[in-house]
Design an enzyme around this catalytic site. Structure first.
Site, PDB file in Angstrom:
ATOM      1  N   PHE A  26     -23.137 -39.973  -1.328  1.00  0.00           N
ATOM      2  CA  PHE A  26     -23.474 -38.620  -1.768  1.00  0.00           C
ATOM      3  C   PHE A  26     -23.587 -38.555  -3.285  1.00  0.00           C
ATOM      4  O   PHE A  26     -22.696 -39.037  -4.001  1.00  0.00           O
ATOM      5  CB  PHE A  26     -22.393 -37.658  -1.277  1.00  0.00           C
ATOM      6  N   SER A  94     -19.228 -44.795   1.407  1.00  0.00           N
ATOM      7  CA  SER A  94     -18.848 -43.388   1.235  1.00  0.00           C
ATOM      8  C   SER A  94     -19.583 -42.516   2.258  1.00  0.00           C
ATOM      9  O   SER A  94     -19.459 -42.733   3.458  1.00  0.00           O
ATOM     10  CB  SER A  94     -19.132 -42.961  -0.207  1.00  0.00           C
ATOM     11  N   MET A  95     -20.392 -41.543   1.814  1.00  0.00           N
ATOM     12  CA  MET A  95     -21.162 -40.742   2.766  1.00  0.00           C
ATOM     13  C   MET A  95     -22.124 -41.613   3.557  1.00  0.00           C
ATOM     14  O   MET A  95     -22.477 -41.285   4.700  1.00  0.00           O
ATOM     15  CB  MET A  95     -21.925 -39.627   2.063  1.00  0.00           C
ATOM     16  N   ASP A 195      -8.581 -45.516  -4.655  1.00  0.00           N
ATOM     17  CA  ASP A 195      -9.866 -44.810  -4.572  1.00  0.00           C
ATOM     18  C   ASP A 195      -9.620 -43.383  -5.039  1.00  0.00           C
ATOM     19  O   ASP A 195      -8.847 -42.646  -4.435  1.00  0.00           O
ATOM     20  CB  ASP A 195     -10.375 -44.839  -3.126  1.00  0.00           C
ATOM     21  N   HIS A 225     -13.668 -46.723  -5.895  1.00  0.00           N
ATOM     22  CA  HIS A 225     -14.501 -46.204  -4.813  1.00  0.00           C
ATOM     23  C   HIS A 225     -15.824 -46.962  -4.635  1.00  0.00           C
ATOM     24  O   HIS A 225     -16.186 -47.338  -3.523  1.00  0.00           O
ATOM     25  CB  HIS A 225     -14.790 -44.717  -5.037  1.00  0.00           C
TER      26      HIS A 225
END
Length: 253
Positions: A26, A94-95, A195, A225
């Site tokens: 994202f 992530s996303m 993270d 992250h």
């Protein structure tokens, strides 16, 4: 809308045996996945990393997109890979991991395996949880990008977080969490020990609720992250290729 330099999609045509779909995160861009994609290409795989709608341009444009737009993009890329390759794996950061899980939930055995890096399925941060309420009056918030331990490494991403788009992401999280038991594919789950964006509970929720008989975890001790650009990237890249090879060997028996 002009695309930021470096945010272009990554495409490599290699083997017709193995295709890998890379899904970025994202507010980010395919640039975060390009080193991984290049490693996979060197391993002989066919690779696709699309630029998600509303990404790689402006955060204002991202605010005009919603999760079905992002999901439709990766599903189209998956369909393209499926026509070219006999086995297709989906990797997400992530996303991108959220989208990868949704593909696995919807497409079942058509997805041969998943590699997820710090996938997001929820947040406990109050500001993010309030995104739906804040969206009508607060177009953007502070940036989420750039959480990297490696000195000098930079993520090509927005300098603001589009709140309306974030509110849509939270709705996708709810759907994906609900349907985690539908995920049965082999899964390599890589998560950073530290993270600052996606809380560690996310990896726990995924691991505890999927029904993958082949579930492998890798803790990335030296990355934050954006692990694909961080100190543990070589480890992650190597383990992902080993994972694909081992899953295909099992399938060939």
């Amino acid at each position: 809308m002009p695309v930021l330099a470096g945010a272009e999609p990554f495409v490599h045509d290699g083997s017709r045996e193995v295709g890998v779909l890379l899904c970025h995160g994202f507010t980010s861009t395919p640039a975060t996945m390009r080193p991984w994609g290049e490693h996979l290409a060197e391993a002989g795989f066919t690779v696709r990393c699309p630029r998600l709608p509303g990404h790689g341009t402006t955060w204002q444009e991202c605010n005009r997109t919603r999760w079905p737009d992002w999901y439709g993009c990766v599903r189209e890329a998956f369909a393209d890979l499926s026509e070219r390759c006999s086995s297709v794996f989906v990797f997400g950061l992530s996303m991108g991991g959220t989208l990868a899980l949704r593909l696995a939930q919807d497409l079942g055995d058509a997805v041969d395996g998943l590699v997820l890096v710090n996938p997001s399925v929820l947040t406990r941060r109050v500001d993010a949880r309030l995104a739906t309420l804040l969206a009508p009056m607060l177009p953007s918030a502070r940036a989420l990008a750039g959480d990297i331990a490696k000195p000098g490494a930079v993520e090509l991403a927005y300098d603001r977080t589009p709140v309306r788009a974030l509110a849509s992401l939270s709705r996708l999280w709810s759907l994906v969490r609900r349907d985690l038991p539908r995920v049965t594919q082999p899964l390599l789950l890589a998560h950073s020990a530290v993270d600052h964006i996606v809380e560690p509970v996310n990896a726990t929720v995924v691991a505890d609720n999927v029904r993958s008989e082949d579930l492998r975890e890798v803790v990335l001790h030296n990355s934050y992250h954006v692990a694909t650009l961080d100190n543990d990237a070589p480890l992650l890249f190597r383990r992902s290729v080993e994972f694909v090879d081992s899953v295909r060997q099992v399938g060939a028996r």
